[in-house]
Design a protein around this motif. Structure first.
Motif, PDB file in Angstrom:
ATOM      1  N   CYS A 120      30.009   7.630  38.811  1.00  0.00           N
ATOM      2  CA  CYS A 120      28.998   8.713  37.418  1.00  0.00           C
ATOM      3  C   CYS A 120      29.789  10.426  37.591  1.00  0.00           C
ATOM      4  CB  CYS A 120      28.477   8.421  38.434  1.00  0.00           C
ATOM      5  SG  CYS A 120      26.633   9.033  37.315  1.00  0.00           S
ATOM      6  N   GLY A 121      29.273  10.824  36.788  1.00  0.00           N
ATOM      7  CA  GLY A 121      29.677  11.953  36.524  1.00  0.00           C
ATOM      8  C   GLY A 121      30.546  13.462  37.072  1.00  0.00           C
ATOM      9  N   SER A 122      31.557  12.117  35.821  1.00  0.00           N
ATOM     10  CA  SER A 122      32.964  13.075  36.147  1.00  0.00           C
ATOM     11  C   SER A 122      33.564  13.505  37.621  1.00  0.00           C
ATOM     12  CB  SER A 122      32.730  14.129  34.716  1.00  0.00           C
ATOM     13  OG  SER A 122      32.346  14.077  33.820  1.00  0.00           O
ATOM     14  N   GLY A 123      32.788  11.830  38.228  1.00  0.00           N
ATOM     15  CA  GLY A 123      33.267  11.989  39.180  1.00  0.00           C
ATOM     16  C   GLY A 123      32.806  12.499  40.661  1.00  0.00           C
ATOM     17  N   TYR A 124      32.022  13.533  39.568  1.00  0.00           N
ATOM     18  CA  TYR A 124      31.116  14.049  40.993  1.00  0.00           C
ATOM     19  C   TYR A 124      30.409  14.076  41.473  1.00  0.00           C
ATOM     20  CZ  TYR A 124      34.360  18.516  40.144  1.00  0.00           C
ATOM     21  OH  TYR A 124      34.902  18.904  39.945  1.00  0.00           O
ATOM     22  N   GLY A 125      29.629  12.632  40.547  1.00  0.00           N
ATOM     23  CA  GLY A 125      28.331  11.943  41.281  1.00  0.00           C
ATOM     24  C   GLY A 125      27.405  12.205  40.521  1.00  0.00           C
ATOM     25  N   CYS A 126      26.314  11.555  40.492  1.00  0.00           N
ATOM     26  CA  CYS A 126      24.910  11.738  39.856  1.00  0.00           C
ATOM     27  C   CYS A 126      23.778  11.618  40.316  1.00  0.00           C
ATOM     28  CB  CYS A 126      24.423  10.853  38.856  1.00  0.00           C
ATOM     29  SG  CYS A 126      25.460  10.355  37.151  1.00  0.00           S
ATOM     30  N   GLY A 127      24.360  12.603  42.082  1.00  0.00           N
ATOM     31  CA  GLY A 127      23.159  12.630  43.265  1.00  0.00           C
ATOM     32  C   GLY A 127      22.282  11.383  43.455  1.00  0.00           C
ATOM     33  N   THR A 128      21.466  11.499  45.127  1.00  0.00           N
ATOM     34  CA  THR A 128      21.237  10.883  45.969  1.00  0.00           C
ATOM     35  C   THR A 128      19.634  11.262  45.838  1.00  0.00           C
ATOM     36  OG1 THR A 128      21.803  11.989  48.263  1.00  0.00           O
ATOM     37  CG2 THR A 128      23.429   9.981  46.642  1.00  0.00           C
ATOM     38  N   VAL A 129      18.239  10.594  46.825  1.00  0.00           N
ATOM     39  CA  VAL A 129      17.475  10.924  47.477  1.00  0.00           C
ATOM     40  C   VAL A 129      17.671  10.837  48.906  1.00  0.00           C
ATOM     41  CG1 VAL A 129      14.887  10.238  47.813  1.00  0.00           C
ATOM     42  CG2 VAL A 129      16.314  10.471  45.469  1.00  0.00           C
ATOM     43  N   PHE A 130      17.971  11.073  49.616  1.00  0.00           N
ATOM     44  CA  PHE A 130      18.167  11.063  51.357  1.00  0.00           C
ATOM     45  C   PHE A 130      16.407  11.108  52.405  1.00  0.00           C
ATOM     46  CE2 PHE A 130      18.858  15.155  50.518  1.00  0.00           C
ATOM     47  CZ  PHE A 130      18.427  16.362  51.555  1.00  0.00           C
TER      48      PHE A 130
ATOM     49  N   THR B  62      16.932  12.669  64.612  1.00  0.00           N
ATOM     50  CA  THR B  62      18.178  12.807  65.476  1.00  0.00           C
ATOM     51  C   THR B  62      19.065  13.759  64.632  1.00  0.00           C
ATOM     52  OG1 THR B  62      18.758  10.756  65.324  1.00  0.00           O
ATOM     53  CG2 THR B  62      17.403  11.495  66.752  1.00  0.00           C
ATOM     54  N   GLY B  63      19.260  13.385  63.144  1.00  0.00           N
ATOM     55  CA  GLY B  63      20.137  14.429  62.131  1.00  0.00           C
ATOM     56  C   GLY B  63      21.159  12.538  61.424  1.00  0.00           C
ATOM     57  N   ASN B  64      20.537  11.454  61.411  1.00  0.00           N
ATOM     58  CA  ASN B  64      20.929  10.320  61.254  1.00  0.00           C
ATOM     59  C   ASN B  64      20.662  10.133  59.543  1.00  0.00           C
ATOM     60  OD1 ASN B  64      22.734   9.157  63.093  1.00  0.00           O
ATOM     61  ND2 ASN B  64      21.095   8.703  64.388  1.00  0.00           N
ATOM     62  N   LEU B  65      21.410  10.336  58.343  1.00  0.00           N
ATOM     63  CA  LEU B  65      21.211  10.273  57.373  1.00  0.00           C
ATOM     64  C   LEU B  65      21.111   9.108  56.773  1.00  0.00           C
ATOM     65  CD1 LEU B  65      21.794  12.846  54.740  1.00  0.00           C
ATOM     66  CD2 LEU B  65      22.484  10.873  54.109  1.00  0.00           C
ATOM     67  N   THR B  66      19.954   8.455  55.964  1.00  0.00           N
ATOM     68  CA  THR B  66      20.124   7.654  55.083  1.00  0.00           C
ATOM     69  C   THR B  66      20.477   7.714  54.184  1.00  0.00           C
ATOM     70  OG1 THR B  66      18.929   6.424  57.246  1.00  0.00           O
ATOM     71  CG2 THR B  66      19.178   5.209  54.634  1.00  0.00           C
ATOM     72  N   VAL B  67      20.699   7.732  52.593  1.00  0.00           N
ATOM     73  CA  VAL B  67      20.417   6.747  51.355  1.00  0.00           C
ATOM     74  C   VAL B  67      20.109   6.459  50.918  1.00  0.00           C
ATOM     75  CG1 VAL B  67      21.723   6.952  49.619  1.00  0.00           C
ATOM     76  CG2 VAL B  67      23.069   8.145  50.875  1.00  0.00           C
ATOM     77  N   LEU B  68      18.814   6.221  50.038  1.00  0.00           N
ATOM     78  CA  LEU B  68      17.812   5.768  50.071  1.00  0.00           C
ATOM     79  C   LEU B  68      17.810   5.025  48.483  1.00  0.00           C
ATOM     80  CD1 LEU B  68      14.193   7.709  51.244  1.00  0.00           C
ATOM     81  CD2 LEU B  68      16.102   5.841  52.331  1.00  0.00           C
ATOM     82  N   HIS B  69      18.852   5.945  47.924  1.00  0.00           N
ATOM     83  CA  HIS B  69      18.658   5.503  46.317  1.00  0.00           C
ATOM     84  C   HIS B  69      19.920   6.870  46.031  1.00  0.00           C
ATOM     85  CE1 HIS B  69      17.875   4.315  42.371  1.00  0.00           C
ATOM     86  NE2 HIS B  69      18.536   5.017  41.976  1.00  0.00           N
ATOM     87  N   THR B  70      20.481   5.892  44.879  1.00  0.00           N
ATOM     88  CA  THR B  70      21.986   6.283  44.582  1.00  0.00           C
ATOM     89  C   THR B  70      21.822   6.587  43.038  1.00  0.00           C
ATOM     90  OG1 THR B  70      23.506   5.929  46.490  1.00  0.00           O
ATOM     91  CG2 THR B  70      24.594   6.401  44.239  1.00  0.00           C
ATOM     92  N   PHE B  71      21.454   7.613  42.692  1.00  0.00           N
ATOM     93  CA  PHE B  71      21.971   7.888  40.457  1.00  0.00           C
ATOM     94  C   PHE B  71      22.903   7.202  39.888  1.00  0.00           C
ATOM     95  CE2 PHE B  71      18.631   9.735  42.581  1.00  0.00           C
ATOM     96  CZ  PHE B  71      17.503   9.615  41.613  1.00  0.00           C
ATOM     97  N   THR B  72      22.641   6.207  39.046  1.00  0.00           N
ATOM     98  CA  THR B  72      24.034   5.798  38.214  1.00  0.00           C
ATOM     99  C   THR B  72      24.152   6.683  36.789  1.00  0.00           C
ATOM    100  OG1 THR B  72      22.809   4.013  36.810  1.00  0.00           O
ATOM    101  CG2 THR B  72      23.240   3.277  38.789  1.00  0.00           C
ATOM    102  N   GLY B  73      23.368   7.834  36.435  1.00  0.00           N
ATOM    103  CA  GLY B  73      22.951   8.194  35.236  1.00  0.00           C
ATOM    104  C   GLY B  73      23.074   7.851  33.929  1.00  0.00           C
TER     105      GLY B  73
END
Length: 349
Positions: free
Chosen positions: A75-85, A90-101
């Motif tokens: 999505c987004g010309s190879g740069y992606g369309c964003g996430t909610v995290f 402890t610094g562990n990141l979980t992606v809650l949603h990945t936007f498709t555009g």
């Protein structure tokens, strides 16, 4: 947090291999002694890139926010369309949603707001409908996304850049940067209720000389009134501070003249203390250095400059400020400082 640590994000820096060496941003922690810790460096892939919007924190110490790009790199010309995290203590990141555009939206710039049940609400600047007018979305505690509203990009507004606020009844309030009276209008203040119905509370007049234009920042509630800023418009076209009552009547509380009082309160909304004073920043103005200001506006509309930046202590404070119980203000600058890449500052009362 209760220990006095500050948390924030940078749009760039971090992983030097990300985005062709330009780097994709970090989440950081700053303790009361000024010790700086990178909590997470974005890779630009599945976790996202270019975090923007204010972070929020729950009682367990988890941080929630949005990344403008990254995620689905198709999505987004190879740069992606964003996430909610979500970032745990402890610094562990979980992606809650990945936007498709597509219909779910793209480029969530404004951060999120969270309710007592753990649902998150936010906006996307782009995507949603054929006009790419942006969306208002909800993520439930299981990370299922529901698009509550898709902007058509006309009278209903277009391109919400800021996050939203939520009242006790579950209504969401926010701003769009453009749209309103005409397709390329000067923006709106809107409400979306729990069923997804949008109501435009105020449309900024296209020339912006009376009520302001282009509200890039979000809102702050005081009783049934809403307070905010416009990045342009007003009598000198350098931005305004405004109040909107429950009937949708707007009052301009201050017009920036563009000189020593500052100009362009870009992504900076305002905060309010118990005495009715408002606090915010302007990206430019202040003095001949043109590096921006921190201001206070009292209940009569009188402005007091609390600080004028000189470059060495920071330049271009594009976000607003937060305030602790002792009256200290904290914020960030986009540029300036020892290395030219911005600062975190405190202003004592």
């Amino acid at each position: 947090d209760s220990a006095g640590n500050l948390y924030g994000s940078t749009f760039r820096g971090g992983d030097p291999t990300c985005d062709h060496g330009l780097s994709c941003g970090v989440i950081f922690k700053l303790d009361g002694n000024g010790k700086f810790t990178v909590v997470h460096a974005f890779t630009g892939a599945g976790d996202g890139s270019y975090p923007s919007g204010r972070l929020i924190r729950d009682s367990a110490g988890n941080l929630y926010g949005t990344a403008d790009r990254g995620g689905n790199l198709a999505c987004g010309s190879g740069y992606g369309c964003g996430t909610v995290f979500e970032l745990d203590a402890t610094g562990n990141l979980t992606v809650l949603h990945t936007f498709t555009g597509g219909t779910d939206g793209a480029n969530p710039d404004g951060g999120v707001v969270r309710d007592a049940a753990g649902n998150l609400y936010g906006t996307t600047y782009d995507g949603g409908s054929a006009s790419n007018g942006g969306t208002v979305f909800k993520l439930d505690a299981a990370s299922n996304e529901t698009v509550l509203y898709r902007f058509a990009g006309k009278a209903d507004g277009k391109a919400p850049l800021a996050g939203m606020i939520r009242d006790a009844a579950g209504n969401l309030f926010g701003t769009t940067t453009v749209g309103g009276t005409r397709y390329f209008g000067s923006g709106t203040v809107f409400k979306v209720n729990t069923t997804g119905k949008e109501t435009v509370l105020h449309t900024f007049i296209p020339n912006g000389l009376v009520d302001g234009a282009f509200p890039y920042a979000g809102l702050v509630p005081v009783g049934e009134d809403l307070y905010g800023t416009t990045s342009g418009g007003g009598t000198s076209e350098f931005g305004t501070v405004f109040k909107l009552d429950k009937a949708g009547n707007e009052t301009v509380l201050y017009n920036f003249a563009g000189g020593t009082d500052g100009r362009y309160p870009q992504n900076s909304g305002v905060i309010r203390d118990a005495a009715g004073n408002l606090y915010g920043t302007t990206e430019n103005g202040g003095d001949s250095n043109d590096d921006g200001t921190v201001f206070m506006l009292d209940s009569t509309g009188k402005q007091t400059l609390l600080h004028t930046f000189n470059g060495a202590d920071g330049s271009r404070p594009m976000a607003g400020v937060i305030r602790d119980a002792a009256g200290n203000l904290y914020g960030t600058t986009y540029q300036g400082g020892a290395f030219g890449y911005g600062t975190v500052f405190r202003i004592a009362p």
